[in-house]
Design an enzyme around this catalytic site. Structure first.
Site, short mmCIF file in Angstrom:
data_model
loop_
_atom_site.label_atom_id
_atom_site.label_comp_id
_atom_site.label_asym_id
_atom_site.label_seq_id
_atom_site.Cartn_x
_atom_site.Cartn_y
_atom_site.Cartn_z
CG HIS A 1 0.31 3.34 8.85
ND1 HIS A 1 -0.11 2.43 9.79
CD2 HIS A 1 1.41 2.80 8.28
CE1 HIS A 1 0.70 1.39 9.80
NE2 HIS A 1 1.63 1.58 8.88
CD GLU A 2 3.13 3.94 5.13
OE1 GLU A 2 4.31 3.70 5.45
OE2 GLU A 2 2.26 3.04 5.11
CG HIS B 1 5.98 3.38 10.01
ND1 HIS B 1 6.28 2.48 11.00
CD2 HIS B 1 4.94 2.83 9.31
CE1 HIS B 1 5.48 1.43 10.92
NE2 HIS B 1 4.65 1.62 9.90
CD GLU C 1 7.86 2.24 7.13
OE1 GLU C 1 8.40 1.39 7.86
OE2 GLU C 1 6.91 1.97 6.37
N GLY D 1 0.82 -1.20 0.00
CA GLY D 1 0.00 0.00 0.00
C GLY D 1 0.85 1.25 0.00
CB ALA D 2 2.12 3.54 1.64
#
Length: 306
Positions: free
Chosen positions: A292-293, A296, A261, A258-259
Site C-alpha cells: 500500500h505505501e 503511494h 509513504e 500504521g505507516a
C-alpha cells in the site's frame, strides 16, 4: 493556531511558485534537550509583485527572519502564521527558530528507548506538521525540492527522503529531493540499526532502533522479498520506474498511524517488527501495508492532490 482554509490555499497557490527549500536541523543536543534549532532558506516567486502572503511555522522561539535581506519584526508572528509583506517577483525567505520535539508523532518526535536509554528522532510532517520542523508553505500543491543538512551527535546515523552521507564527524548532507509537498518530508536520527540490499538498481534499506535489531534481522529476507516483488509489479503496472532514488523502510516507535509513504523513506509503526510468533494473517497484513505505501509513491507522491 489557524488552520489553512481551501480558499487560502488556492489563493496562495495562485500567487506563489516555490523553487526550493534549504533546511538545516541542529540536533546535537538531542540526548539532553527537548528542543532543536531549525534554519531554512526558501526561494520562491510571486506572480504579483507587491502582494503579501504568509508562511507557517510553530516555534518554541523565533530567533530571526529576513525577507529579501531585510529583517522582519518577529512580533508579527500570529499563532503559526508569519506575514510576508511586499513580495518581489523573486524572493528569498530565511527563518531560524528554536523548535520543540514532539511526543505525539507530530513534527520531530523524540523517543527514549526504555530498553537501553538510547534517544531516537523521526519526522512526521503529515498532515500539516511540517511547520513544526521548519518554516514552510505548508500545503500539498506547493511542491518544491528540499535540500537537507543535519548536525547530529557523534555515533548517530541520519536518514531522510533523499540519499545522503556524513560529511564531517557530526554533519550529514543530503541530495536535493524531487519536488515534494511539505507533508511528505521526513528525517530519522539516532543510533539506529539498519540492513541494506539492492533490487533492480534500487538501493533498499530497513531501519529500526537497536533494541529491535534481532527482530528486524530475523525478518529482513522476507521484508526485502516483499519489497522487491512490489517494485517489479508496480513497474509493470504503471510503466514508470520508481522515481525517488533509494527505498528505505523505517520501523519507528510511538507512531500515530500504521505507516506513511514518505518518498524514499517510508515510516511504519514498529509493532510490524514481530517480537513473538504470529499468524500467517499477521504477516500478510504487513505485506499488504508495504504494498500500500509503495503504491503511494506513484499516486500521492509523484502525483499529489491539491
Amino acid at each position: 493556531m489557524a488552520s489553512l482554509t481551501r480558499e487560502e490555499a488556492a489563493a496562495r497557490a495562485q500567487l506563489l511558485r516555490v523553487s526550493g527549500y534549504d533546511v538545516h536541523l541542529d540536533l546535537t543536543a538531542a540526548r539532553e534537550s527537548t528542543e532543536f534549532v531549525s534554519s531554512v532558506t526558501i526561494r520562491f516567486a510571486a506572480s504579483e509583485p507587491g502582494a503579501s502572503t504568509f508562511a507557517e511555522v510553530k516555534p518554541a522561539e523565533l530567533i530571526g527572519v529576513t525577507l529579501n535581506g531585510a529583517a522582519l519584526d518577529l512580533a508579527t508572528l500570529a499563532g503559526n502564521r508569519l506575514p510576508l509583506p511586499g513580495l518581489l517577483a523573486e524572493n528569498v525567505l530565511e527563518v531560524r527558530a528554536r523548535m520543540r520535539y514532539s511526543r505525539s508523532a507530530e513534527g520531530l518526535h523524540r523517543f527514549t528507548d526504555p530498553e537501553d536509554g538510547e534517544v531516537y528522532l523521526y519526522g512526521q510532517a503529515c498532515l500539516d506538521e511540517g511547520q513544526r520542523i521548519f518554516a514552510c508553505f505548508d500545503q500539498p500543491d506547493l511542491k518544491a525540492p528540499i535540500t537537507l543538512s543535519v548536525s547530529a551527535p557523534l555515533g548517530w546515523g541520519v536518514w531522510a527522503n533523499a540519499p545522503g552521507q556524513r560529511r564531517t564527524a557530526g554533519l550529514w548532507a543530503f541530495e536535493p529531493t524531487k519536488p515534494l509537498p511539505t507533508y511528505l518530508f521526513t528525517v530519522l536520527a539516532g543510533p539506529f540499526h539498519s540492513r541494506h540490499a539492492e533490487h533492480d538498481g534500487i538501493a533498499l534499506g530497513l531501519v529500526c532502533r537497536r533494541s529491535l535489531a534481532p527482530h528486524l534481522d530475523k525478518d529482513a529476507a522476507e521484508l526485502f522479498a516483499v519489497t522487491s516483488a512490489c517494485l517489479d509489479r508496480y513497474h509493470e503496472l504503471f510503466g514508470i520506474r520508481y522515481p525517488f532514488g533509494k527505498y528505505d523502510q523505517a520501523f519507528v516507535p510511538e507512531f500515530n498511524a500504521g505507516a506513511l509513504e514518505d518518498p524514499g523513506c517510508v515510516l511504519f509503526r514498529d509493532e510490524f517488527l514481530f517480537r513473538s510468533a504470529v499468524t500467517d494473517a499477521d504477516r500478510e497484513l504487513r505485506a499488504v501495508v508495504i504494498a500500500h505505501e509503495m503504491a503511494h509513491m506513484w499516486f500521492g507522491d509523484l502525483v499529489t492532490m491539491r
